[in-house]
Design a protein around this motif. Structure first.
Motif, mmCIF file in Angstrom:
data_model
loop_
_atom_site.group_PDB
_atom_site.id
_atom_site.type_symbol
_atom_site.label_atom_id
_atom_site.label_comp_id
_atom_site.label_asym_id
_atom_site.label_seq_id
_atom_site.Cartn_x
_atom_site.Cartn_y
_atom_site.Cartn_z
ATOM 1 N N VAL A 1 2.141 11.015 -9.437
ATOM 2 C CA VAL A 1 1.506 9.739 -9.120
ATOM 3 C C VAL A 1 1.767 8.724 -10.230
ATOM 4 N N GLN A 2 1.672 9.180 -11.464
ATOM 5 C CA GLN A 2 1.918 8.303 -12.612
ATOM 6 C C GLN A 2 3.332 7.722 -12.572
ATOM 7 N N GLU A 3 4.316 8.553 -12.236
ATOM 8 C CA GLU A 3 5.696 8.088 -12.159
ATOM 9 C C GLU A 3 5.887 7.120 -10.982
ATOM 10 N N GLN A 4 5.236 7.398 -9.865
ATOM 11 C CA GLN A 4 5.365 6.537 -8.698
ATOM 12 C C GLN A 4 4.874 5.114 -8.986
ATOM 13 N N VAL A 5 3.741 5.007 -9.671
ATOM 14 C CA VAL A 5 3.146 3.676 -9.881
ATOM 15 C C VAL A 5 3.592 3.031 -11.185
ATOM 16 N N GLY A 6 4.322 3.778 -12.030
ATOM 17 C CA GLY A 6 4.876 3.182 -13.231
ATOM 18 C C GLY A 6 3.887 2.981 -14.354
ATOM 19 N N TYR B 1 0.817 -1.211 0.000
ATOM 20 C CA TYR B 1 0.000 0.000 0.000
ATOM 21 C C TYR B 1 0.850 1.261 0.000
ATOM 22 N N ALA B 2 1.869 1.315 0.853
ATOM 23 C CA ALA B 2 2.650 2.542 1.040
ATOM 24 C C ALA B 2 3.496 2.896 -0.173
ATOM 25 N N PHE B 3 3.759 1.929 -1.057
ATOM 26 C CA PHE B 3 4.548 2.200 -2.261
ATOM 27 C C PHE B 3 3.780 1.909 -3.548
ATOM 28 N N GLY B 4 2.505 1.555 -3.443
ATOM 29 C CA GLY B 4 1.681 1.333 -4.629
ATOM 30 C C GLY B 4 2.196 0.213 -5.517
ATOM 31 N N LEU B 5 2.595 -0.903 -4.926
ATOM 32 C CA LEU B 5 3.238 -1.980 -5.674
ATOM 33 C C LEU B 5 2.235 -2.970 -6.267
ATOM 34 N N ARG B 6 2.591 -3.525 -7.405
ATOM 35 C CA ARG B 6 1.890 -4.693 -7.927
ATOM 36 C C ARG B 6 2.364 -5.917 -7.133
ATOM 37 N N ARG C 1 11.812 -0.990 -15.072
ATOM 38 C CA ARG C 1 12.332 -0.607 -13.764
ATOM 39 C C ARG C 1 11.878 0.808 -13.415
ATOM 40 N N ARG C 2 11.753 1.051 -12.124
ATOM 41 C CA ARG C 2 11.453 2.405 -11.659
ATOM 42 C C ARG C 2 11.838 2.504 -10.193
ATOM 43 N N THR C 3 11.980 3.730 -9.706
ATOM 44 C CA THR C 3 12.280 3.969 -8.300
ATOM 45 C C THR C 3 11.117 4.724 -7.681
ATOM 46 N N ILE C 4 10.633 4.227 -6.565
ATOM 47 C CA ILE C 4 9.478 4.816 -5.876
ATOM 48 C C ILE C 4 9.961 5.504 -4.606
ATOM 49 N N LEU C 5 9.585 6.743 -4.443
ATOM 50 C CA LEU C 5 9.961 7.485 -3.249
ATOM 51 C C LEU C 5 9.032 7.139 -2.093
ATOM 52 N N ALA C 6 9.609 6.951 -0.913
ATOM 53 C CA ALA C 6 8.789 6.870 0.297
ATOM 54 C C ALA C 6 8.212 8.259 0.566
ATOM 55 N N LEU C 7 6.961 8.319 0.987
ATOM 56 C CA LEU C 7 6.280 9.600 1.182
ATOM 57 C C LEU C 7 5.968 9.815 2.661
ATOM 58 N N PRO C 8 5.949 11.065 3.106
ATOM 59 C CA PRO C 8 5.751 11.336 4.540
ATOM 60 C C PRO C 8 4.424 10.826 5.077
ATOM 61 N N HIS D 1 -4.627 0.311 -5.950
ATOM 62 C CA HIS D 1 -5.664 1.269 -6.335
ATOM 63 C C HIS D 1 -5.865 2.307 -5.235
ATOM 64 N N SER D 2 -5.841 1.847 -3.992
ATOM 65 C CA SER D 2 -6.018 2.766 -2.865
ATOM 66 C C SER D 2 -4.892 3.781 -2.808
ATOM 67 N N TYR D 3 -3.678 3.321 -3.069
ATOM 68 C CA TYR D 3 -2.513 4.209 -3.065
ATOM 69 C C TYR D 3 -2.697 5.348 -4.072
ATOM 70 N N VAL D 4 -3.095 5.008 -5.290
ATOM 71 C CA VAL D 4 -3.290 6.023 -6.324
ATOM 72 C C VAL D 4 -4.377 7.005 -5.892
ATOM 73 N N THR D 5 -5.503 6.468 -5.430
ATOM 74 C CA THR D 5 -6.611 7.317 -5.004
ATOM 75 C C THR D 5 -6.209 8.254 -3.882
#
Length: 364
Positions: free
Chosen positions: A322-327, A186-191, A233-240, A306-310
C-alpha cells in the motif's frame, strides 16, 4: 574651453527601513532558490514573513519573542481557530527567516546596527511556538468515505452525466469526464495534482494482466516532491477490486475523450476548451456532487485517496505494498491515512482468536 565636473550626491533612501526589509526578503528568496526550493514554496515563505511584519507593524530588528506570542493569540482568537499544523507552519516560516538574518555568513547584523542601532535576533523558541507532537495534525473531522457514501457519490456522478447525455446538454462530456476522473482518483489512490497532470501516455499495460490492455498501470510523473527536489515518480498497479474503474477508464480514453481532444492533445482530462483541467476545477466539480447528496462537507477530493488506503488494508493488502502504491516515503504516513471499519477489525479479532484458541468443532 571650460570643463565642468559633476559631483553626484549620495543616494538617500526616503524610507530606509522599508528598503532594508525589502532587500532582506529579496536576498532570502535568492538563498531559498539556491537550495532548489520550488517557486511556490519560496513565495509561500515570503508571504508568511510579510504577513507577520504587517501584523507587528515593526521590522525584523525590532521583533521580539512577545510578537510571536501575540501573533499566535490572534490566530487562535478567531471565530474558527487556525489549525495546529497551520500555526506551526507560520512559526516555521518566521523561525527560518530569523535564522537567515542572524547567520554570520550574511552581514545583516552589521547593516542593521549601522543604520538603526539595533540587530535582528531569533524570536522563535520552544517555549513560544507550536511543536510537531503528532504524525497526523489534520482536523479530527477529516476522514475517508464510507462504502455507502462512495457508492452514493459515484452513482450520483453517473446520474448527472446520463441525464445530460439524454438531454443532449452541452455539459454532457465534462460530466462524463468528472465521473471517470473521480473513480480514477479513488481506484489508484491519486493526489489531486497527480490526477490532473496525467497524460494518456501515462497509462501502461501490465504483462501479468494482458486482458486489461494499456490500463494495467498508471505512471505518475508529478508525485509530491521532497523539499528541494523535483516531483517524485512512481507506477501504480491497477487492482482487481477496482476493475470497474479500469473499464470506465478504457471507455473514457477510447470513446469519449476523442470527442473533445484535438490533434496532439496529451492531457488525459481535458476541459471544454480542450486544455488540461486544473485542480480547482476538480475541487469545484467534486464539491457540487458532494453537496448535492448532502454528504459531510469535510469530505474532500483528497478523501478518496484516504479511502483507497483504508480499503486496501481492509482487502488484505500488505502495508508495504500500500505504501508503494500511494507513494509514501514513510510507512507511518500510510498508517495515519488508515481508518479501517469495525467489520474489518472484528474479522481480524476473530481470526486472532482462532489462531490462539483454536476453532471449536461445530462453530463457524
Amino acid at each position: 574651453m571650460v570643463s565642468y565636473r559633476v559631483v553626484l550626491a549620495p543616494v538617500v533612501q526616503l524610507d530606509p527601513e522599508r528598503a532594508t526589509f525589502t532587500d532582506m526578503l529579496d536576498r532570502y528568496a535568492i538563498s531559498l532558490r539556491s537550495r532548489g526550493l520550488s517557486t511556490s514554496t519560496v513565495e509561500a515563505r515570503l508571504w508568511g514573513v510579510r504577513r507577520f511584519q504587517e501584523f507587528t507593524g515593526e521590522y525584523p530588528w525590532n521583533w521580539g519573542p512577545r510578537d510571536v506570542e501575540d501573533f499566535t493569540s490572534a490566530l487562535l482568537s478567531r471565530p474558527q481557530p487556525v489549525a495546529h499544523s497551520t500555526i506551526r507552519g507560520y512559526h516555521l516560516m518566521i523561525k527560518l527567516f530569523c535564522e537567515f538574518l542572524v547567520n554570520p555568513a550574511y552581514d545583516w547584523h552589521d547593516v542593521c546596527l549601522e543604520r538603526f542601532g539595533l540587530v535582528p535576533a531569533q524570536i522563535c523558541h520552544p517555549w513560544n511556538t507550536h511543536s510537531h507532537l503528532a504524525e497526523f495534525e489534520a482536523r479530527a473531522s477529516r476522514r475517508p468515505f464510507g462504502y455507502d457514501e462512495l457508492e452514493a457519490f459515484f452513482t450520483r456522478a453517473d446520474e448527472i452525466a446520463e441525464d445530460l447525455v439524454a438531454s443532449r446538454g452541452k455539459a454532457a462530456l465534462p460530466a462524463l469526464r468528472d465521473a471517470q476522473l473521480f473513480k480514477t482518483v479513488y481506484a489508484f489512490g491519486l493526489r489531486r495534482r497527480e490526477a490532473v497532470m496525467l497524460d494518456v501516455n501515462d497509462l501502461r499495460p501490465n504483462p501479468h494482466m494482458p486482458d486489461w490492455g494499456p490500463y494495467g498501470k498508471v505512471h505518475v510523473r508529478y508525485g509530491k516532491a521532497m523539499k528541494g527536489s523535483p516531483p517524485r515518480r512512481r507506477t501504480i498497479l491497477a487492482l482487481p477490486e477496482f476493475e470497474w474503474a479500469t473499464r470506465g477508464l478504457k471507455v473514457w480514453v477510447e470513446e469519449i475523450r476523442p470527442r473533445i481532444a484535438t490533434d496532439g492533445a496529451a492531457a488525459l482530462w481535458l476541459s471544454e476548451r480542450r486544455t488540461r483541467i486544473s485542480t480547482r476545477t476538480a475541487d469545484v466539480r467534486f464539491a457540487r456532487i458532494r453537496d448535492d447528496l448532502d454528504l459531510d462537507p469535510m469530505l474532500t477530493l483528497h478523501s478518496l485517496r484516504h479511502s483507497y488506503v483504508t480499503h486496501l488494508i481492509e482487502f488484505g493488502y500488505a502495508e508495504r505494498f500500500v505504501q508503494e502504491q500511494v507513494g509514501h516515503h514513510h510507512s507511518s504516513t500510510t498508517a495515519i491515512y488508515t481508518s479501517v471499519s469495525d467489520d474489518w477489525k472484528n474479522r481480524v479479532f476473530h481470526e486472532a482468536l482462532d489462531r490462539v484458541l483454536g476453532k471449536k468443532e461445530g462453530v463457524a
